[in-house]
Write a protein that holds these residues in place. Structure first.
Motif, PDB file in Angstrom:
ATOM      1  N   GLU A 225       0.812  -1.213   0.000  1.00 38.71           N
ATOM      2  CA  GLU A 225       0.000   0.000   0.000  1.00 38.71           C
ATOM      3  C   GLU A 225       0.852   1.274   0.000  1.00 38.71           C
ATOM      4  N   ARG A 226       2.126   1.113  -0.105  1.00 35.41           N
ATOM      5  CA  ARG A 226       3.113   2.191  -0.112  1.00 35.41           C
ATOM      6  C   ARG A 226       2.997   3.097   1.112  1.00 35.41           C
ATOM      7  N   PHE A 227       2.879   2.480   2.262  1.00 34.39           N
ATOM      8  CA  PHE A 227       3.049   3.203   3.502  1.00 34.39           C
ATOM      9  C   PHE A 227       4.537   3.341   3.815  1.00 34.39           C
ATOM     10  N   TYR A 228       5.328   2.492   3.234  1.00 38.91           N
ATOM     11  CA  TYR A 228       6.779   2.522   3.321  1.00 38.91           C
ATOM     12  C   TYR A 228       7.329   2.256   1.923  1.00 38.91           C
ATOM     13  N   ASP A 229       8.578   2.637   1.711  1.00 39.26           N
ATOM     14  CA  ASP A 229       9.289   2.322   0.473  1.00 39.26           C
ATOM     15  C   ASP A 229      10.498   1.454   0.815  1.00 39.26           C
ATOM     16  N   PRO A 230      10.810   0.463  -0.002  1.00 34.06           N
ATOM     17  CA  PRO A 230      11.987  -0.362   0.277  1.00 34.06           C
ATOM     18  C   PRO A 230      13.271   0.411   0.010  1.00 34.06           C
ATOM     19  N   GLN A 231      14.317   0.059   0.731  1.00 33.99           N
ATOM     20  CA  GLN A 231      15.618   0.679   0.461  1.00 33.99           C
ATOM     21  C   GLN A 231      16.191   0.189  -0.868  1.00 33.99           C
ATOM     22  N   VAL A 232      15.905  -1.051  -1.198  1.00 39.97           N
ATOM     23  CA  VAL A 232      16.423  -1.641  -2.433  1.00 39.97           C
ATOM     24  C   VAL A 232      15.282  -2.382  -3.119  1.00 39.97           C
ATOM     25  N   GLY A 233      15.233  -2.294  -4.434  1.00 37.18           N
ATOM     26  CA  GLY A 233      14.257  -3.057  -5.188  1.00 37.18           C
ATOM     27  C   GLY A 233      13.084  -2.225  -5.673  1.00 37.18           C
ATOM     28  N   THR A 234      12.209  -2.860  -6.433  1.00 36.48           N
ATOM     29  CA  THR A 234      11.084  -2.175  -7.065  1.00 36.48           C
ATOM     30  C   THR A 234       9.808  -2.982  -6.862  1.00 36.48           C
ATOM     31  N   ILE A 235       8.740  -2.265  -6.497  1.00 35.98           N
ATOM     32  CA  ILE A 235       7.408  -2.868  -6.418  1.00 35.98           C
ATOM     33  C   ILE A 235       6.570  -2.245  -7.525  1.00 35.98           C
ATOM     34  N   ARG A 236       5.906  -3.087  -8.299  1.00 36.78           N
ATOM     35  CA  ARG A 236       5.090  -2.594  -9.411  1.00 36.78           C
ATOM     36  C   ARG A 236       3.639  -3.041  -9.247  1.00 36.78           C
ATOM     37  N   LEU A 237       2.740  -2.142  -9.593  1.00 35.29           N
ATOM     38  CA  LEU A 237       1.319  -2.428  -9.648  1.00 35.29           C
ATOM     39  C   LEU A 237       0.866  -2.275 -11.093  1.00 35.29           C
ATOM     40  N   ASP A 238       0.417  -3.340 -11.679  1.00 35.61           N
ATOM     41  CA  ASP A 238       0.016  -3.327 -13.097  1.00 35.61           C
ATOM     42  C   ASP A 238       1.136  -2.769 -13.971  1.00 35.61           C
ATOM     43  N   GLY A 239       2.382  -3.098 -13.617  1.00 36.96           N
ATOM     44  CA  GLY A 239       3.542  -2.706 -14.405  1.00 36.96           C
ATOM     45  C   GLY A 239       4.108  -1.346 -14.086  1.00 36.96           C
ATOM     46  N   VAL A 240       3.462  -0.562 -13.215  1.00 38.66           N
ATOM     47  CA  VAL A 240       3.915   0.790 -12.883  1.00 38.66           C
ATOM     48  C   VAL A 240       4.615   0.774 -11.525  1.00 38.66           C
ATOM     49  N   PRO A 241       5.879   1.241 -11.433  1.00 34.01           N
ATOM     50  CA  PRO A 241       6.555   1.305 -10.129  1.00 34.01           C
ATOM     51  C   PRO A 241       5.753   2.166  -9.154  1.00 34.01           C
ATOM     52  N   LEU A 242       5.602   1.712  -7.937  1.00 34.51           N
ATOM     53  CA  LEU A 242       4.814   2.459  -6.950  1.00 34.51           C
ATOM     54  C   LEU A 242       5.376   3.843  -6.693  1.00 34.51           C
ATOM     55  N   THR A 243       6.699   3.987  -6.752  1.00 28.31           N
ATOM     56  CA  THR A 243       7.309   5.285  -6.473  1.00 28.31           C
ATOM     57  C   THR A 243       7.016   6.305  -7.560  1.00 28.31           C
ATOM     58  N   LYS A 244       6.542   5.855  -8.728  1.00 26.70           N
ATOM     59  CA  LYS A 244       6.231   6.782  -9.817  1.00 26.70           C
ATOM     60  C   LYS A 244       4.739   7.091  -9.919  1.00 26.70           C
ATOM     61  N   ALA A 245       3.934   6.453  -9.070  1.00 23.57           N
ATOM     62  CA  ALA A 245       2.486   6.647  -9.112  1.00 23.57           C
ATOM     63  C   ALA A 245       2.031   7.478  -7.916  1.00 23.57           C
TER      64      ALA A 245
END
Length: 625
Positions: free
Chosen positions: A430-450
């Motif tokens: 739910e992006r309450f936190y961001d990882p120090q390393v790595g990428t989480i994607r929702l439907d192909g979109v990185p969470l940090t870019k949404a």
């Protein structure tokens, strides 16, 4: 919550500026905030600028308030002057009945002007004070709603609540009373000195020479009062936070027989508050007494000289009467300013504490140009090379080199011992936190870019403890879909096995559920939370021990409803009771932040690993029960 709660409550998550890179931890962030907080401790009245900026949004009301202040100050100073005229003319025998009547009529007119002006001043300054407090509360709450949940791990909601009440009450007093009194006394003091110079310049010059002697103790004591004023407010906030904490856990307190101990703890908190307030009171008392002695001592000396001048025939009796009355007004105004200054310092302390909340910046925020998520939503999730450490435990990764691909419509169960990282996975999703390393994607979109709001709009969460609000049943049910019709609400309630008890409530959906849903049992609260998630109709469903608070019969009915619902949605299920996840498409077994095993229930049971061991222990315990 499950065992991962200790990880979450340890600290706020770190914020990632760029995906796949290490980022600054919340621990460093917290240290910076503490340093900033120390720097913001009011060494002057500067923190009040924020309050005055808010007041500046209402120039018309300020204009009327200032006009009223000028009128009342002028009327106040006109009274001694009229006494001079009355004493010299009426009591001196130089005026007839008509002149005497006219003189007192003028005096009554001045009194009427003073009365109406005071009423107008009180209305406008009180209006401004209440309006400014309302605006500050709105701005603070708006900013607090932007903070990520981790912010409240470092900043107690109970302490924040105290700031929103006690500190804003002080601000209201400062704007609605103290500033008005300060301006009124300043105008009275300046105007009074001007009148004194006109009436008896020689006597007045003697008074003016002593003014620096009055200012020095104000400056000396003011520095000490500034330092302790904020501490006093902090101690008051501690009292509010403690009361809220203990009263909300009263069942635990009484169950363990800790009433006496809690009373003792509260006594310690209250005594610390009192001791801090006592020090502030001593300083203000000393400052006030010294200033009053200097001011009224100077007035007394001036009156002494004036009385000698009257006896010598240098000035008239009316002049010395006007001088005494005006001098008394000036002395009162100057003495009151010392009290006002202390109140302004308290207001500065309160303003600085509120300013910290206003100036707090969310670490989780939408990028300047957020990338749009695909529409219609698919419901796929991708975790690639995820390593995440809670800032309070930087030496121990909550997740390490975690990789997981979840296909649209797939049901994935997350199991494992307490502290394995299960709840951490939900927090990252739910992006309450961001990882120090790595990428989480929702439907192909990185969470940090949404936009985080867009991410969460596609998810529905059912926590382990059904969190309800102090509202009616309808508002709690439609919290995730505010425009839902009653028919949709009842459909969701029926699917969650909540319809029966909701219809039996005294006012149905309009029944007030009490604070935290206190009118309902734990199982009923959970079913309302499940219905709320069903009504949201999101493509991704997050179930954190969603049926843990239900009895066996209700659990079976709700599980049947969830089974139907999950066929059309991507579902992540955290479960300790492995019997509830047998039908999952995949079961992910976490251990120490890593995937130890994955597969179906049958596959994992046959593998003889961690899952098989956990399953055998649980099923054996159930059979024994």
């Amino acid at each position: 919550m499950n065992g991962d709660t200790t990880e979450i409550s340890a600290a706020e998550r770190a914020g990632a500026e760029n995906e796949g890179t290490a980022i600054e931890t919340e621990a460093a962030e917290a240290e910076g905030q503490e340093d900033a907080s120390a720097a913001k401790k009011p060494r002057s009245l500067a923190p009040l600028r924020m309050v005055f900026r808010e007041a500046g949004k209402y120039p018309a009301q300020i204009g009327f308030a200032l006009l009223s202040l000028v009128v009342t100050a002028a009327a106040t100073l006109a009274i001694p002057w009229r006494f001079k005229v009355i004493i010299d003319d009426a009591f001196g025998g130089a005026a007839g009945p008509a002149e005497i009547t006219q003189a007192f009529q003028y005096l009554l007119m001045i009194v009427l002007v003073l009365g109406f002006g005071t009423a107008a001043r009180f209305y406008f300054v009180s209006w401004i004070g209440e309006r400014v407090v309302a605006d500050i509360r709105l701005r603070v709450q708006e900013n607090l709603l932007r903070m990520s949940p981790g912010f409240y791990e470092k900043n107690s909601p109970k302490e924040i609540s105290s700031r929103m009440t006690s500190d804003t009450a002080i601000i209201e007093t400062v704007v609605g009373t103290t500033v008005s009194v300060a301006l009124r006394n300043t105008l009275t003091g300046i105007g009074g000195i001007a009148l004194l110079l006109y009436i008896a310049p020689t006597l007045t010059l003697g008074l003016l020479i002593g003014i620096p002697m009055v200012i020095l103790p104000i400056v000396f004591f003011g520095r000490k009062i500034r330092a302790i004023s904020r501490d006093s407010q902090d101690r008051v906030a501690d009292v509010g936070a403690y009361v809220s904490e203990v009263l909300s856990a009263m069942k635990i307190v009484q169950s363990f027989g800790q009433e006496t101990r809690e009373a003792g703890r509260f006594s310690d908190v209250v005594e610390r508050t009192f001791e801090t307030a006592r020090k502030r009171i001593i300083l203000r008392s000393a400052m006030t007494s010294i200033v009053i002695v200097l001011i009224f001592g100077g007035i007394t000396m001036a009156m002494w000289r004036g009385a000698l001048a009257v006896s010598e025939g240098v000035i008239s009796g009316g002049t010395i009467a006007a001088f005494v009355l005006t001098g008394g007004l000036v002395a009162g105004a100057m003495g009151s300013l010392t009290e006002v200054y202390g109140d302004l310092l308290r207001g500065a302390g309160a303003a600085s504490r509120l300013a910290e909340l206003l100036e707090a910046k969310p670490i989780i925020a939408a990028p300047e140009r957020p990338e749009s998520l695909p529409n219609p939503p698919r419901g796929s999730l991708s975790f690639r090379n995820i390593t995440f450490r809670y800032p309070a435990r930087p030496e121990t990764p909550a997740l390490r080199d975690f990789n997981l691909e979840i296909e649209p419509g797939e049901t994935v169960a997350i199991v494992g011992p307490s502290g394995a990282g299960k709840s951490t996975l939900f927090q990252l999703t739910e992006r309450f936190y961001d990882p120090q390393v790595g990428t989480i994607r929702l439907d192909g979109v990185p969470l940090t870019k949404a936009d985080p709001a867009d991410i969460r709009e596609r998810m529905a969460l059912v926590p382990q403890d059904g969190v309800l609000f102090s509202a009616n049943a309808r508002d709690n049910l439609r919290y995730g879909k505010w425009d839902a019709s009653d028919e949709e609400i009842w459909d969701a309630a029926r699917a969650a096995n909540a319809e029966k008890f909701l219809r039996e409530l005294p006012k149905g959906l309009d029944t007030y559920l009490g604070e935290g849903g206190a009118q309902l049992s734990g199982g009923q609260q959970q079913r309302v939370a499940i219905a709320r998630a069903l009504l949201r109709d999101a493509p991704i469903l997050l179930l954190d021990e969603a049926t843990s608070a239900l009895d066996a019969e209700s659990e079976q009915l709700v599980q049947q409803a969830l089974d139907v619902l999950m066929k059309e949605r991507t579902t992540l299920v955290i479960a300790h009771r492995l019997a509830t996840v047998r039908a999952a498409d995949r079961i992910i077994v976490l251990d120490n932040g890593e995937i130890a095993e994955q597969g179906t229930h049958v596959e994992l049971s046959a593998a003889g690993g961690l899952y098989a061991r956990l399953a055998s222990l649980q099923f054996a315990a159930n059979e024994a029960a």
